[in-house]
Motif scaffolding. Sequence first.
Motif, PDB file in Angstrom:
ATOM      1  N   GLY A   1       0.800  -1.220   0.000  1.00 36.74           N
ATOM      2  CA  GLY A   1       0.000   0.000   0.000  1.00 36.74           C
ATOM      3  C   GLY A   1       0.829   1.264   0.000  1.00 36.74           C
ATOM      4  N   LEU A   2       0.129   2.374   0.139  1.00 41.28           N
ATOM      5  CA  LEU A   2       0.715   3.715   0.156  1.00 41.28           C
ATOM      6  C   LEU A   2       0.514   4.314   1.541  1.00 41.28           C
ATOM      7  N   SER A   3       1.596   4.793   2.145  1.00 45.22           N
ATOM      8  CA  SER A   3       1.501   5.440   3.459  1.00 45.22           C
ATOM      9  C   SER A   3       1.437   6.953   3.336  1.00 45.22           C
ATOM     10  N   GLY A   4       2.170   7.514   2.344  1.00 47.49           N
ATOM     11  CA  GLY A   4       2.123   8.960   2.200  1.00 47.49           C
ATOM     12  C   GLY A   4       3.090   9.497   1.168  1.00 47.49           C
ATOM     13  N   THR A   5       2.906  10.794   0.880  1.00 38.17           N
ATOM     14  CA  THR A   5       3.814  11.505  -0.014  1.00 38.17           C
ATOM     15  C   THR A   5       4.426  12.656   0.770  1.00 38.17           C
ATOM     16  N   TYR A   6       5.701  12.922   0.500  1.00 37.50           N
ATOM     17  CA  TYR A   6       6.452  13.914   1.252  1.00 37.50           C
ATOM     18  C   TYR A   6       7.253  14.772   0.270  1.00 37.50           C
ATOM     19  N   THR A   7       6.800  16.015   0.086  1.00 36.59           N
ATOM     20  CA  THR A   7       7.383  16.897  -0.925  1.00 36.59           C
ATOM     21  C   THR A   7       7.619  18.299  -0.364  1.00 36.59           C
ATOM     22  N   ASP A   8       7.998  18.402   0.882  1.00 36.75           N
ATOM     23  CA  ASP A   8       8.194  19.682   1.555  1.00 36.75           C
ATOM     24  C   ASP A   8       9.442  20.386   1.023  1.00 36.75           C
ATOM     25  N   PRO A   9       9.304  21.547   0.356  1.00 37.45           N
ATOM     26  CA  PRO A   9      10.486  22.256  -0.134  1.00 37.45           C
ATOM     27  C   PRO A   9      11.350  22.807   1.007  1.00 37.45           C
ATOM     28  N   GLY A  10      10.830  22.810   2.230  1.00 39.29           N
ATOM     29  CA  GLY A  10      11.612  23.233   3.395  1.00 39.29           C
ATOM     30  C   GLY A  10      12.541  22.156   3.918  1.00 39.29           C
ATOM     31  N   HIS A  11      12.447  20.950   3.344  1.00 35.06           N
ATOM     32  CA  HIS A  11      13.360  19.865   3.715  1.00 35.06           C
ATOM     33  C   HIS A  11      14.298  19.627   2.543  1.00 35.06           C
ATOM     34  N   VAL A  12      15.587  19.907   2.764  1.00 33.95           N
ATOM     35  CA  VAL A  12      16.601  19.644   1.735  1.00 33.95           C
ATOM     36  C   VAL A  12      17.687  18.755   2.318  1.00 33.95           C
TER      37      VAL A  12
END
Length: 158
Positions: A78-89
């Motif tokens: 399955g899918l737990s989530g998507t994580y695309t925060d531009p504040g995390h590099v």
Amino acid sequence: MAKRIDFHHDPDAPKANSLVPSVNVIVTNDAGDLLMIHRTDNDNWALPGGAIDLGESLPQAGIRETLEETGITCEITGLSGTYTDPGHVILYTSNGEVRQEFSIALTARPINGEPTPSNESRDVRWVPRDDVLTLPMAASMRMRIKHYLAGTGRPHIG
């Protein structure tokens, strides 16, 4: 040795210069323990995962990365989530690449294999769900695991 340095909403973080789709895999055994790796590049604990290669699907990348880093063959469930925060590099000191976060977290179950360290993981183990958040890890990894453990049944979109 090349290092990976995570910056989470840090005003002193370097500016992103790349975006690479990646996958993390939350593999749980029948007891509900999570498969975790102790990374060699930042000394933190993390879910197995990495970049998706050209010509590879998201599930294929998750299965490949999990096997490479842990010795465990898994089946994506399955899918737990998507994580695309531009504040995390993430800064990679080997080449100066600074990636903006772009990770998709999948769930999986183990099919076979034994936890085995690799050149990317100094330790691999099944960690009881009640203990997993006591391990040292990057803020973004902790967030992914917290979202999974919340058990809402809906993927996190962020």
